[in-house]
Design a protein around this motif. Structure first.
Motif, PDB file in Angstrom:
ATOM      1  N   MET A 127      11.434  33.196   2.432  1.00  0.00           N
ATOM      2  CA  MET A 127      10.229  33.430   1.634  1.00  0.00           C
ATOM      3  C   MET A 127       9.166  32.340   1.821  1.00  0.00           C
ATOM      4  SD  MET A 127      10.339  36.287  -0.208  1.00  0.00           S
ATOM      5  CE  MET A 127       9.435  36.021  -1.737  1.00  0.00           C
ATOM      6  N   ARG A 128       9.381  31.406   2.715  1.00  0.00           N
ATOM      7  CA  ARG A 128       8.412  30.319   2.934  1.00  0.00           C
ATOM      8  C   ARG A 128       6.991  30.805   3.225  1.00  0.00           C
ATOM      9  NH1 ARG A 128      12.271  26.194   6.074  1.00  0.00           N
ATOM     10  NH2 ARG A 128      13.164  25.230   4.230  1.00  0.00           N
ATOM     11  N   PRO A 129       6.794  31.903   3.949  1.00  0.00           N
ATOM     12  CA  PRO A 129       5.410  32.332   4.186  1.00  0.00           C
ATOM     13  C   PRO A 129       4.630  32.622   2.896  1.00  0.00           C
ATOM     14  CG  PRO A 129       6.889  33.453   5.697  1.00  0.00           C
ATOM     15  CD  PRO A 129       7.753  32.717   4.704  1.00  0.00           C
ATOM     16  N   TRP A 130       5.327  32.840   1.802  1.00  0.00           N
ATOM     17  CA  TRP A 130       4.666  33.168   0.539  1.00  0.00           C
ATOM     18  C   TRP A 130       4.776  32.016  -0.467  1.00  0.00           C
ATOM     19  CZ3 TRP A 130       7.899  36.481   3.216  1.00  0.00           C
ATOM     20  CH2 TRP A 130       7.244  37.528   3.867  1.00  0.00           C
ATOM     21  N   HIS A 131       5.160  30.842   0.021  1.00  0.00           N
ATOM     22  CA  HIS A 131       5.401  29.685  -0.845  1.00  0.00           C
ATOM     23  C   HIS A 131       4.202  29.379  -1.759  1.00  0.00           C
ATOM     24  CE1 HIS A 131       6.933  25.782  -2.100  1.00  0.00           C
ATOM     25  NE2 HIS A 131       5.768  25.262  -1.777  1.00  0.00           N
ATOM     26  N   ALA A 132       2.999  29.441  -1.224  1.00  0.00           N
ATOM     27  CA  ALA A 132       1.808  29.064  -1.984  1.00  0.00           C
ATOM     28  C   ALA A 132       1.185  30.242  -2.747  1.00  0.00           C
ATOM     29  CB  ALA A 132       0.774  28.444  -1.053  1.00  0.00           C
ATOM     30  N   THR A 133       1.850  31.374  -2.750  1.00  0.00           N
ATOM     31  CA  THR A 133       1.314  32.543  -3.449  1.00  0.00           C
ATOM     32  C   THR A 133       2.009  32.707  -4.796  1.00  0.00           C
ATOM     33  OG1 THR A 133       2.940  34.104  -2.577  1.00  0.00           O
ATOM     34  CG2 THR A 133       0.977  33.688  -1.203  1.00  0.00           C
ATOM     35  N   GLU A 134       1.501  33.627  -5.579  1.00  0.00           N
ATOM     36  CA  GLU A 134       2.107  33.886  -6.888  1.00  0.00           C
ATOM     37  C   GLU A 134       3.569  34.299  -6.752  1.00  0.00           C
ATOM     38  OE1 GLU A 134       1.570  36.704 -10.842  1.00  0.00           O
ATOM     39  OE2 GLU A 134      -0.009  36.677  -9.323  1.00  0.00           O
ATOM     40  N   VAL A 135       3.866  35.171  -5.792  1.00  0.00           N
ATOM     41  CA  VAL A 135       5.254  35.610  -5.610  1.00  0.00           C
ATOM     42  C   VAL A 135       6.146  34.440  -5.203  1.00  0.00           C
ATOM     43  CG1 VAL A 135       5.131  36.397  -3.195  1.00  0.00           C
ATOM     44  CG2 VAL A 135       6.672  37.530  -4.770  1.00  0.00           C
ATOM     45  N   GLY A 136       5.625  33.532  -4.422  1.00  0.00           N
ATOM     46  CA  GLY A 136       6.381  32.350  -4.033  1.00  0.00           C
ATOM     47  C   GLY A 136       6.651  31.431  -5.210  1.00  0.00           C
ATOM     48  N   ARG A 137       5.647  31.246  -6.048  1.00  0.00           N
ATOM     49  CA  ARG A 137       5.834  30.420  -7.249  1.00  0.00           C
ATOM     50  C   ARG A 137       6.814  31.086  -8.206  1.00  0.00           C
ATOM     51  NH1 ARG A 137       0.441  29.717  -5.936  1.00  0.00           N
ATOM     52  NH2 ARG A 137      -0.270  31.377  -7.328  1.00  0.00           N
ATOM     53  N   ASP A 138       6.719  32.415  -8.326  1.00  0.00           N
ATOM     54  CA  ASP A 138       7.670  33.143  -9.180  1.00  0.00           C
ATOM     55  C   ASP A 138       9.092  32.990  -8.661  1.00  0.00           C
ATOM     56  OD1 ASP A 138       5.572  33.973 -10.790  1.00  0.00           O
ATOM     57  OD2 ASP A 138       5.522  36.028  -9.995  1.00  0.00           O
ATOM     58  N   LEU A 139       9.252  33.057  -7.342  1.00  0.00           N
ATOM     59  CA  LEU A 139      10.583  32.890  -6.762  1.00  0.00           C
ATOM     60  C   LEU A 139      11.126  31.494  -7.059  1.00  0.00           C
ATOM     61  CD1 LEU A 139      12.888  34.108  -5.026  1.00  0.00           C
ATOM     62  CD2 LEU A 139      11.828  32.937  -3.089  1.00  0.00           C
ATOM     63  N   ALA A 140      10.293  30.480  -6.888  1.00  0.00           N
ATOM     64  CA  ALA A 140      10.739  29.104  -7.166  1.00  0.00           C
ATOM     65  C   ALA A 140      11.193  28.974  -8.617  1.00  0.00           C
ATOM     66  CB  ALA A 140       9.609  28.121  -6.867  1.00  0.00           C
ATOM     67  N   GLU A 141      10.478  29.603  -9.519  1.00  0.00           N
ATOM     68  CA  GLU A 141      10.859  29.564 -10.939  1.00  0.00           C
ATOM     69  C   GLU A 141      12.189  30.295 -11.181  1.00  0.00           C
ATOM     70  OE1 GLU A 141       9.133  31.440 -15.048  1.00  0.00           O
ATOM     71  OE2 GLU A 141       7.679  30.542 -13.665  1.00  0.00           O
ATOM     72  N   ILE A 142      12.340  31.442 -10.552  1.00  0.00           N
ATOM     73  CA  ILE A 142      13.569  32.216 -10.710  1.00  0.00           C
ATOM     74  C   ILE A 142      14.766  31.467 -10.130  1.00  0.00           C
ATOM     75  CG2 ILE A 142      14.761  34.297  -9.875  1.00  0.00           C
ATOM     76  CD1 ILE A 142      12.012  35.717 -10.147  1.00  0.00           C
ATOM     77  N   LEU A 143      14.560  30.823  -8.975  1.00  0.00           N
ATOM     78  CA  LEU A 143      15.652  30.104  -8.299  1.00  0.00           C
ATOM     79  C   LEU A 143      15.991  28.764  -8.939  1.00  0.00           C
ATOM     80  CD1 LEU A 143      14.847  30.724  -4.520  1.00  0.00           C
ATOM     81  CD2 LEU A 143      16.624  31.813  -5.897  1.00  0.00           C
ATOM     82  N   ALA A 144      15.118  28.240  -9.777  1.00  0.00           N
ATOM     83  CA  ALA A 144      15.290  26.893 -10.341  1.00  0.00           C
ATOM     84  C   ALA A 144      16.667  26.657 -10.956  1.00  0.00           C
ATOM     85  CB  ALA A 144      14.184  26.587 -11.341  1.00  0.00           C
TER      86      ALA A 144
END
Length: 141
Positions: free
Chosen positions: A118-135
């Motif tokens: 998911m790195r290509p979307w790291h700086a997007t909303e979906v990327g931030r949402d993923l980081a929050e979910i994975l935390a």
């Protein structure tokens, strides 16, 4: 590849159960199809992997929580590879819930693979949402 996996399916009865991993192919429901879906994903055949993971997940018994989580993480990774980050995020939510519940190291590794996909979307909303979910799974890892 499909031809080889089909041939391997016919050899499962010859697996040596005396080895520590020996009977995984008989005790894991849909073992051959799991291997097929995994191969599709690792070969970059995202659409084929996604379809196969859906079929595999339909057959996973409720008692196989960790396996379900691993398969969901692999399905999410296939969605990311297929440039479907929103779908990957949606699938990841279920996998993370299982990871937190079970503490599965194998599942945590699969979620780390998803995070990389998911790195290509790291700086997007979906990327931030993923980081929050994975935390809950990645913090302290």
């Amino acid at each position: 590849m499909d031809r080889l996996i089909d041939a391997a399916s016919g050899l499962i009865h010859r697996v040596d159960d005396d080895l520590p991993w020996g009977n995984a192919c008989r005790r894991t429901p849909g073992y051959v199809e799991v291997q097929r879906a995994t191969c599709y994903g690792r070969l970059g055949l995202a659409r084929e992997a996604g379809v196969m993971w859906s079929q595999v997940l339909d057959a996973v018994p409720s008692t196989a929580r960790r396996d379900r989580g691993v398969y969901l993480a692999r399905q999410a990774t296939a969605a990311a590879a297929g440039r479907e980050p929103e779908q990957a995020l949606e699938i990841a939510q279920s996998a993370v819930g299982i990871a937190v519940e079970t503490g599965s190291v194998r599942l945590a590794r699969e979620l780390a693979t998803l995070e990389r996909a998911m790195r290509p979307w790291h700086a997007t909303e979906v990327g931030r949402d993923l980081a929050e979910i994975l935390a809950p799974v990645t913090e302290g890892a």
